[in-house]
Enzyme design. Structure first.
Site, PDB file in Angstrom:
ATOM      1  N   TYR A 325       0.868  -1.178   0.000  1.00 57.01           N
ATOM      2  CA  TYR A 325       0.000   0.000   0.000  1.00 57.01           C
ATOM      3  C   TYR A 325       0.909   1.232   0.000  1.00 57.01           C
ATOM      4  CZ  TYR A 325      -3.695   3.173   1.649  1.00 57.01           C
ATOM      5  OH  TYR A 325      -4.588   4.192   1.791  1.00 57.01           O
ATOM      6  N   HIS A 350      -4.378   1.276   4.984  1.00 53.50           N
ATOM      7  CA  HIS A 350      -4.530   2.607   5.554  1.00 53.50           C
ATOM      8  C   HIS A 350      -4.196   2.553   7.048  1.00 53.50           C
ATOM      9  CE1 HIS A 350      -6.395   6.667   5.403  1.00 53.50           C
ATOM     10  NE2 HIS A 350      -6.588   6.434   6.673  1.00 53.50           N
ATOM     11  N   GLU A 581      -4.401  20.010   7.032  1.00 49.03           N
ATOM     12  CA  GLU A 581      -3.277  19.568   6.203  1.00 49.03           C
ATOM     13  C   GLU A 581      -2.692  20.675   5.335  1.00 49.03           C
ATOM     14  OE1 GLU A 581      -4.245  16.000   4.151  1.00 49.03           O
ATOM     15  OE2 GLU A 581      -5.221  15.105   5.893  1.00 49.03           O
ATOM     16  N   ARG A 596      -6.420  22.522   3.230  1.00 48.54           N
ATOM     17  CA  ARG A 596      -7.336  21.570   2.587  1.00 48.54           C
ATOM     18  C   ARG A 596      -8.712  21.721   3.185  1.00 48.54           C
ATOM     19  NH1 ARG A 596      -9.402  16.187   3.350  1.00 48.54           N
ATOM     20  NH2 ARG A 596      -8.257  15.781   5.272  1.00 48.54           N
ATOM     21  N   ARG A 647     -11.270  12.987  -4.328  1.00 47.47           N
ATOM     22  CA  ARG A 647     -11.394  11.725  -3.612  1.00 47.47           C
ATOM     23  C   ARG A 647     -12.698  11.023  -3.977  1.00 47.47           C
ATOM     24  NH1 ARG A 647      -8.891  11.749   2.464  1.00 47.47           N
ATOM     25  NH2 ARG A 647      -6.966  12.816   1.984  1.00 47.47           N
TER      26      ARG A 647
END
EC number: 3.2.1.129
Length: 1064
Positions: A325, A350, A581, A596, A647
C-alpha cells in the site's frame, strides 16, 4: 539553428542537428582540411545509413579525413504541386512554406564555395547562396500569390520583435499596415521603432503587405470573410472543430457544433480543437479530440476546464509498482543534487500497520524511478505503535523529517521526534585540511558542511597522512570545520593548501540524529516542509481531533544547533474551521500556505502568504470548489502552480462527498494564480488526468501529493488511497493485507513543461524501474514467487526463510556458501539482547523433539559463547576428536560429568620428563598420612533411589576423608579447600540454565477496524540444568601411585627389619 554541423572524424555515429523535409536533402561529406580537393561526398546506403531521423551511422573508412560535415541542401523543385487544382491539406501548405524557409536558412548559413561544392551532389539548382535566397523568395511569393499561405502576424514596430522567417509580418500602428522584411534574416526590431528607423522601406528592406483587415480576411485562419468556403474546406480537411461552426471562445455554447463534428468524423480520427477553449453544456467524449479544452459548468457559476490530448504539455508516469500500500507522498518531495526524491508511506493498508517511511528517486528527470527504499524500521514497540511521517525536506545538505509515533488501534499521535541525517553528495575541494604534529586528529574545512559526530565521510587524494578512505566525524568545531581521527600521527605539521581533493558523505552509512519533541499539544498531524535559509525551516500542522481546529506552522530557526527549539504560529482564525493539512513553501522571503477543505457543505480551501514567517498573513478563499485533498504547489515566475486530486468522482463539479471507499474515476486538476494580482475569483482549474491507473482500472480514491520544480518542468507526485486494504478495488473477507483482490495503491508522477503555452502530449508512461525490478509472481493465496536467480551483494535481512528442495524429485535442499564465512549470528535481538543465538535443527521446528539440534550462543547472550548439542546420538566419523589448543580445556566438569567412557584400550597420559621438574621421591610425611586413608565399598544414592538395594556396589575412596587425613597430618590448613597434592580436587560451579522451546500459543491481534486475527507463536521457557554448587573429587591415578609408594615403603621397611634379624 545552423544548417551546417561539423564533427571530428573517427566516430561511428553522428547526430543530425537540424530539421529537414527529405533525407535526400541531407548531405554528408568527409573533409580533408589540409587538402579540400580530396573532400568526398558520401552516398546514403553505401557509405552511411540513417539509424533514425536524427542519427546516422558511418559504413565507410574515415582514414585520411579529419572532419565529418553534415549539412542540409534543400531542392527548389516544389515538394507540393500547386498546379493540379486539387484541394490542398494544411499539411501540404505547411510543407511548402517550410521548404521556402529551409532554402532561405541555407542561403544564410552556407558560403558560395560550399553551395557550389555540393550543387551537383545535392541535386540543387542553387548555384550560390544568393540564388538560394532568391529561389526561396520566389517559392514563398508564388505560394502567397495563389492565396494559399498567409503571413504570420507578430508584434508591432512600437513593441519590438525579432523576425526570423520570411512569412512573419509586423504591424506599424501609425498607418495600420503590416510589413515584411525583405532583407537578411534574422532581423531584430527594437521597441519604439518604425519601418524607416529600422531599415527603411523598399526592396531589400521593409515591404508593405497591405492593411491588417485585408490580410486577415484573405489569409488569417480566424477570418473566412472573403473566402469562407476555402477556409471551411481547410478546416473540415484538418478536422478542425471550427469547420462545424464551433467558435472556441470559451463563451459561446459550442455543444451542437461539436456534436455535429463527432457525428461526421469517423471513430479513431481525432478532431482538432486548434488550441481553443469550447464551452459546452455536457462533456463530449474528450478522447476523440486533440489540442483543445472544454469549459463545463455542471453547477452554474462553478466552471471546470477539461483538457484533451496535446493541449497540456504533460506526461503521466507510474513511479512505484509493488504489492504494498504505497500512499501519502504528501508535501515531502524535494530535489537534491539533480535527483528527484519522492518520499511516501509504504504499508499494508490505511493507517500505520507494517508502515515504513520510504522513498523512490529519479535521476533522469522522472523518466525512470528507483525501487522503493525504506527509511525507517518498524517501531521497537510494534505492533502497539509505529512510525509515520508527513513532513520531510532538505536544509543545507541534511535531511530533516518529523517522525510521528502513532497507535495501530486508532492511528492516534503519541509522540513527535525530529530526525535528521546527511544527504549523500560528492565534493571536489582545494586545500582546507590540516593536521598538527604528534596528533592523530585532522581538521577538515568545508563551508556549511552540515555534519555531526558519527556521520560518515570518505576522502581521496587528501595529501594528508591518515585522511583517506571511509571515516567518521570525530568532533564538530563549527558549521565550517570538523575533525576526523586518523590511525597515525607524524612529527611535523601537515597542510594540503593548494591541493585538489575529494570528499563524499553518505546518507545510508550515517546514523539518524534523533531529537525527541514529545507529544506536541493540539496537533493531529505535522505536514509539509519549507526551507527558510541555511539554518532553519518551517513545517505545517493541523489539529482536527477536538474543537476548535488549528492550522499553522512550526518554525525551527536553528535546526542544526537547537533542533528542539521551534516557534508555533497559526493562520487567521476565520480560516481555521473545516481546514486541515497545510501545504507550505517559501520563495523570495515570502511563506505561502494552502489549506485543505474538509467538508462538502462548507467553504473550501484557502491560500495565505506571510512576509514574516507566519506572524502576519494575507489570505484568500478559493471560490466554489471544495477540496478533499491537499493542494500542493510550487512558484514558477510570478505564478503559483497548484495541483489537486478528487477523492470522489465528480467531487469538484457536482459536490460529491469524500468517498474513498467507492471504486470510481477521480481526476486530477491544476491551476495557476498570479501572486502579483493576488486574486482567486477567476482561477481556472484544468483537468489533466481522468483517472490515475493505466488501462482504465478504477480506483477508490486519490491520495495527497507533492510538487517540485526541476529545470524547465514541474512534477506532481500523488497516489491512490483506500481505507480498507492495499487493494483499490474490492476487499477480501479475511482482510489479509497480503492477498490480492484488486489493484494495488501505487504512486504516480505528472510531469508538465513550464511555459505560457503548455501543449504537447498527455501520455501515460510506465516509469517504475523498468527492467530493474525483481520479477515477482503474486498469487491470490498471498505467496510471492521469484522465478529468477538472484544475487545479493550486501546484507540481506529476512524475518523467516524456508528452503525447499531444488530438484524435481525432492531429493535434497542445498544452501551453498562461497567464501571464508558461513552462517554468522550478527544482529542482537532488540527485545532481548541476552537471547542472541542461532539454532540449527534437523526437524521442522526449533524444538529438539522435532530433530537433532545445535545451538550457538552469541557473545551478548547470558550464556556467552556456549554451544549446545542436543541429540540421541553424537557420532564422529573417520577422524580423531581433538581439542583446538593442547592441554587447555577439560572434557566434562564438576557439575557436567559423563557417566562413563568406553575405550578400546587404556588411555595414554603424557609422562614426558622434559615437561616435569626434577623428580623427587615421596616424602615420609605424605606417606604417613596416606596410611590413614580408607578404601571402601559404596552405592550411589541416585542409583539406590532407582534400584534400591540392587544398586551396584562400587570401590574407591571418599575425597572428604582424604581431606580430613591431610588436615590431621598438617598437610592442609583446617577448613581449607586448597590442597597442594593433585590427588585431591575441589571445584565450585555456577548455576546453569537454558532457554528451550515449550509449546505453540495462539495469539489474537486486533486491527484499527476491530477485526481480530490469530497467529501461532512459539513459547520458550527457561530450564535449570543445575543449581550453584561445589564438588570434592580425586584423581584415581594419583591414588594408585600414592598407594603403590606407600606399599613400597612398607615392604622396604619390612625387608630391612628381616635383614637386621637375619644378621643377628
Amino acid at each position: 539553428m545552423s544548417t551546417i554541423t561539423q564533427f571530428p572524424s573517427g566516430n561511428t555515429q553522428y547526430r543530425i542537428e537540424f530539421d529537414y523535409l527529405a533525407r535526400t536533402f541531407v548531405v554528408v561529406t568527409l573533409v580533408n582540411s589540409s587538402n579540400p580537393t580530396l573532400n568526398r561526398v558520401l552516398e546514403v546506403g553505401r557509405d552511411y545509413r540513417f539509424l533514425n531521423p536524427t542519427m546516422i551511422e558511418m559504413l565507410v573508412d574515415q582514414s585520411g579525413f579529419d572532419i565529418v560535415r553534415i549539412h542540409r541542401q534543400t531542392g527548389t523543385d516544389l515538394v507540393v504541386d500547386f498546379r493540379n487544382g486539387s484541394v490542398l491539406t494544411a499539411s501540404d501548405l505547411t510543407t511548402a512554406e517550410l521548404q521556402a524557409i529551409h532554402i532561405a536558412e541555407e542561403g544564410r548559413d552556407q558560403t558560395v564555395d560550399l553551395a557550389k561544392e555540393y550543387a551537383d551532389a545535392a541535386g540543387s539548382s542553387a548555384g550560390n547562396a544568393k540564388d538560394s535566397e532568391d529561389e526561396a523568395r520566389r517559392i514563398a511569393e508564388s505560394i502567397r500569390a495563389a492565396g494559399l499561405i498567409g503571413y504570420m502576424t507578430r508584434r508591432s514596430f512600437e513593441k519590438g520583435y525579432n523576425v526570423t522567417t520570411w512569412s512573419e509580418v509586423l504591424l506599424w500602428e501609425e498607418d495600420g499596415d503590416y510589413y515584411r522584411w525583405d532583407g537578411t534574416l534574422p532581423k531584430n526590431v527594437p521597441a519604439g521603432s518604425t519601418p524607416e528607423t529600422s531599415g527603411g522601406i523598399g526592396l531589400g528592406a521593409w515591404v508593405s503587405v497591405g492593411d491588417a483587415a485585408l490580410r486577415s480576411q484573405i489569409s488569417n485562419p480566424e477570418g473566412a470573410i472573403l473566402y469562407p468556403e476555402l477556409h471551411r474546406a481547410r478546416w473540415l480537411d484538418e478536422k478542425d472543430a471550427r469547420g462545424w461552426g464551433a467558435k472556441g471562445d470559451g463563451v459561446t455554447d459550442d455543444t451542437a457544433a461539436l456534436t455535429s463534428a463527432l457525428n461526421d468524423t469517423p471513430v479513431g480520427q481525432k478532431i482538432n480543437g486548434n488550441g481553443k477553449t469550447y464551452k459546452v453544456t455536457s462533456l463530449p467524449d474528450i478522447s476523440r479530440f486533440i489540442n483543445t479544452r472544454f469549459v463545463y459548468e455542471r453547477i452554474p457559476g462553478q466552471p471546470l476546464y477539461y483538457a484533451s490530448e496535446e493541449f497540456v504539455q504533460g506526461e503521466l508516469f507510474k513511479i512505484t509498482d509493488t504489492p504494498y500500500y504505497n500512499a501519502w507522498p504528501q508535501d515531502k518531495a524535494f530535489v537534491y543534487e539533480n535527483v528527484i526524491y519522492a518520499p511516501y508511506m509504504g504499508s499494508d493498508r490505511h493507517g500505520v500497520s507494517r508502515l515504513h517511511v520510504s522513498w523512490v528517486k529519479s535521476g533522469d528527470d522522472g523518466q525512470t524511478w528507483s525501487t522503493p527504499e525504506w527509511l525507517t524500521d518498524l517501531h521497537p514497540d510494534y505492533p502497539t505503535v509505529n512510525y509515520h511521517c508527513m513532513s520531510m525536506g532538505v536544509c543545507r545538505n541534511r535531511l530533516f523529517a518529523m517522525i510521528e509515533t502513532r497507535t495501530l488501534a486508532k492511528n492516534a499521535l503519541t509522540n513527535c521526534a525530529l530526525w535528521d541525517r546527511p544527504m549523500s553528495r560528492s565534493l571536489h575541494l582545494t586545500g582546507g585540511i590540516t593536521k598538527a604534529a604528534n596528533q592523530r586528529y585532522a581538521t577538515i574545512h568545508v563551508p556549511d558542511h552540515g555534519l555531526f559526530v558519527g556521520d560518515f565521510v570518505n576522502f581521496s587524494n587528501s595529501a594528508v597522512t591518515g585522511v583517506s578512505g571511509d571515516m567518521t566525524v570525530a568532533t564538530v568545531i563549527d558549521k565550517d570545520n570538523f575533525t576526523v581521527l586518523t590511525p597515525n600521527q607524524q612529527t611535523s605539521d601537515l597542510n594540503n593548501a593548494g591541493k585538489n581533493w575529494h570528499m563524499g558523505t553518505s546518507f545510508h552509512k550515517s546514523p539518524w540524529r534523533k531529537t525527541d519533541l514529545g507529544l506536541i499539544p493540539s496537533v493531529t498531524e505535522v505536514h509539509s516542509f519549507a526551507t527558510i535559509d541555511n539554518n532553519g525551516f518551517a513545517m505545517g500542522y493541523h489539529q482536527g481531533d477536538v474543537a476548535p481546529r488549528e492550522v499553522g506552522l512550526f518554525y525551527f530557526p536553528d535546526a542544526f544547533n537547537s533542533p528542539s527549539n521551534y516557534v508555533r504560529r497559526q493562520i487567521p482564525s476565520e480560516y481555521e474551521p473545516d481546514a486541515s493539512e497545510p501545504c507550505i513553501k517559501y520563495y523570495d522571503g515570502v511563506l505561502y500556505l494552502i489549506t485543505r477543505g474538509t467538508r462538502g457543505d462548507r467553504l473550501g480551501s484557502s491560500l495565505h502568504r506571510s512576509r514574516d514567517i507566519g506572524q502576519t498573513w494575507e489570505s484568500l478563499r478559493f471560490p466554489h470548489n471544495v477540496h478533499h485533498t491537499t493542494l500542493p504547489f510550487a512558484k514558477v515566475g510570478d505564478d503559483l502552480i497548484m495541483f489537486g486530486s478528487e477523492r470522489a468522482e465528480n467531487e469538484w463539479e457536482a459536490g460529491a462527498p469524500d468517498d474513498r471507499y467507492k471504486a470510481s474515476y477521480p481526476r486530477t486538476f491544476y491551476a495557476r494564480l498570479n501572486v502579483n494580482n493576488w486574486n482567486a475569483d477567476d482561477i481556472e482549474w484544468v483537468n489533466i488526468t481522468d483517472q490515475i491507473y493505466q488501462g482504465g482500472i478504477v480506483n477508490s480514491g486519490v491520495g495527497v501529493g507533492s510538487v517540485v520544480v526541476k529545470d524547465n518542468y514541474i512534477y506532481y507526485m500523488f497516489g491512490g488511497e483506500d481505507h480498507f486494504n492495499p487493494w483499490t478495488y474490492g476487499d477480501n473477507s479475511a482482510k489479509d493485507p497480503f492477498k490480492s483482490d484488486g489493484h494495488p495503491s501505487d504512486l504516480y508522477c505528472y510531469k508538465m513543461k513550464i511555459g505560457p503555452d503548455n501543449r504537447v502530449s498527455r501520455d501515460f508512461r510506465y516509469g517504475a524501474v523498468p527492467n530493474r525490478a525483481v520479477p515477482v509472481f503474486f498469487d491470490t493465496n498471498g505467496v510471492r514467487t521469484v522465478p529468477a536467480p538472484m544475487e545479493f551483494t550486501g546484507d540481506l535481512g529476512l524475518g523467516h526463510v524456508t528452503i525447499r528442495a531444488s530438484t524435481s524429485s525432492n531429493i535434497r535442499s542445498e544452501v551453498l556458501m562461497e567464501g571464508e564465512y558461513g552462517f554468522i549470528g550478527k544482529s542482537i535481538p532488540t527485545d532481548n539482547p541476552a537471547g542472541q543465538r542461532i539454532i540449527f535443527c534437523g526437524g521442522e521446528g526449533t524444538s529438539s523433539t522435532t530433530g537433532a539440534q545445535i545451538t550457538l550462543y552469541g557473545a551478548n547472550n547470558t550464556d556467552s559463547r556456549r554451544i549446545v548439542y542436543n541429540g540421541d546420538e553424537h557420532l564422529f566419523q573417520s577422524a580423531d576428536v581433538k581439542p583446538y589448543n593442547d592441554n587447555v580445556t577439560a572434557l566434562g566438569g564438576p557439575s557436567n560429568r559423563f557417566t562413563t567412557a568406553y575405550l578400546g584400550s587404556n588411555p595414554i597420559v603424557t609422562s614426558n620428563g622434559e615437561r616435569k621438574t626434577e623428580p623427587v621421591v615421596f616424602d615420609d610425611a605424605f606417606l604417613d598420612a596416606w596410611g590413614d586413608v580408607h578404601y571402601i565399598m559404596y552405592q550411589w544414592l541416585d542409583a539406590v533411589q532407582l534400584k534400591g538395594n540392587d544398586a551396584r556396589i562400587h570401590f574407591g575412596v571418599i575425597a572428604q576423608q582424604i581431606r580430613d587425613v591431610f588436615i590431621a597430618h598438617g598437610l592442609m590448613d583446617e577448613n581449607s579447600t586448597n590442597c597442594r597434592y593433585a590427588v585431591l580436587c575441589y571445584d565450585k560451579y555456577p548455576r546453569m540454565t537454558d532457554t528451550v522451546f515449550s509449546h505453540n500459543e495462539i495469539v489474537e491481534h486486533t486491527d484499527e477496524e476491530g477485526n481480530v486475527t490469530t497467529t501461532e507463536e512459539p513459547v520458550y521457557t527457561e530450564v535449570v540444568i543445575h543449581e550453584e554448587g561445589e564438588e570434592w573429587g580425586v584423581r584415581p591415578d594419583g591414588i594408585f601411585f600414592a598407594e603403590a609408594a606407600y606399599q613400597r615403603r612398607k615392604l622396604e621397611r619390612i625387608e630391612a627389619r628381616l635383614s637386621a634379624l637375619e644378621q643377628k
